[in-house]
Motif scaffolding. Sequence first.
Motif, PDB file in Angstrom:
ATOM      1  N   UNK A 168       0.934  -1.183  -0.052  1.00 15.39           N
ATOM      2  CA  UNK A 168       0.077  -0.087  -0.092  1.00 15.39           C
ATOM      3  C   UNK A 168       0.774   1.100  -0.005  1.00 15.39           C
ATOM      4  N   UNK A 169       0.247   2.133  -0.950  1.00 18.43           N
ATOM      5  CA  UNK A 169       1.025   3.374  -0.846  1.00 18.43           C
ATOM      6  C   UNK A 169       0.656   4.550   0.379  1.00 18.43           C
ATOM      7  N   UNK A 170       1.574   5.011   0.850  1.00 12.67           N
ATOM      8  CA  UNK A 170       1.328   5.902   1.910  1.00 12.67           C
ATOM      9  C   UNK A 170       0.589   7.162   1.772  1.00 12.67           C
ATOM     10  N   UNK A 171       0.583   7.185   0.328  1.00 13.08           N
ATOM     11  CA  UNK A 171      -0.178   8.441   0.008  1.00 13.08           C
ATOM     12  C   UNK A 171      -1.719   8.143  -0.636  1.00 13.08           C
ATOM     13  N   UNK A 172      -1.961   6.824  -0.456  1.00 11.82           N
ATOM     14  CA  UNK A 172      -3.027   6.251  -1.293  1.00 11.82           C
ATOM     15  C   UNK A 172      -3.507   6.062  -2.635  1.00 11.82           C
ATOM     16  N   UNK A 173      -2.122   6.151  -3.294  1.00  9.30           N
ATOM     17  CA  UNK A 173      -2.071   6.118  -4.603  1.00  9.30           C
ATOM     18  C   UNK A 173      -2.267   4.669  -5.118  1.00  9.30           C
TER      19      UNK A 173
END
Length: 267
Positions: A168-173
């Motif tokens: 999972x991307x920390x920025x939600x991408x």
Amino acid sequence: MAPNPSRTVISATSQALRRCACPAQPAAPRRLMQATRPLSSSSTARSPEASESATGQQQERPRWSYTPERMKGPGFSINPVKNPSRTIWHNNEDPAKLDAMYNRLLGSKGPDMLPDEIKWLAVTHKSFDQGRRGFNTRLAYFGRLILSLETTRHIMISPAPARDPPSPDEFGREPFQHPALVNIDKLQTRQPQDIVSKEKLTKLAIEVGLPEVVRWKPKMPENLEASGLTVVLNTSLFAIIGAISLQHGAEVAQKIVREKILRRLGA
């Protein structure tokens, strides 16, 4: 006193007329030509019957079975042989044995897929008879490209290997996904040489009996592996594929590669 132009012209004209009136003398050159004409024919010329018989004998013998007379050397070599026992090597001359190999490799119709000359040429290495009966280098180059192309196509149409889900991307991408991008990374995990490696092709060649019919001259008959048996067998397999493509077209050659080679190699 200036010369008279009219007299000069008349004198030149009279000389020209006298020269034209003199008879030509072509008799001597003609006699010379007649005298030298018989010298142009050789006294050792063959009669028509002898020429026809010699031509008939050459036509009866297939081209793969003999070395042309004009390509033979003086009968000796300027390079001394250090070990005379290494000069002894026997190659297959039995067409039935060659057809049996094509039968095991290509199926029941394999011996009929190629003409006799091409069948022998495809299994003839350039070390055999100093290359005087032809060799399979060009056919092998063409066949190797066909095998590489079909193997690459097989990799591209095969299902992609399972991959771990992205972290999972920390920025939600979320990474972009598209069906056209599925095959991009396939050649990074699997290469054509992994499927049709030299070792696998050599094993296939031994299974169909290619070492018994391939024509070559090993440098060290007591050690065929060190003499390059692997390369010779791979070259012959490539040459057979190239010859089939030239004889029947790319579609038939691709089918042979898929069904007779890739399937046997477990692709």
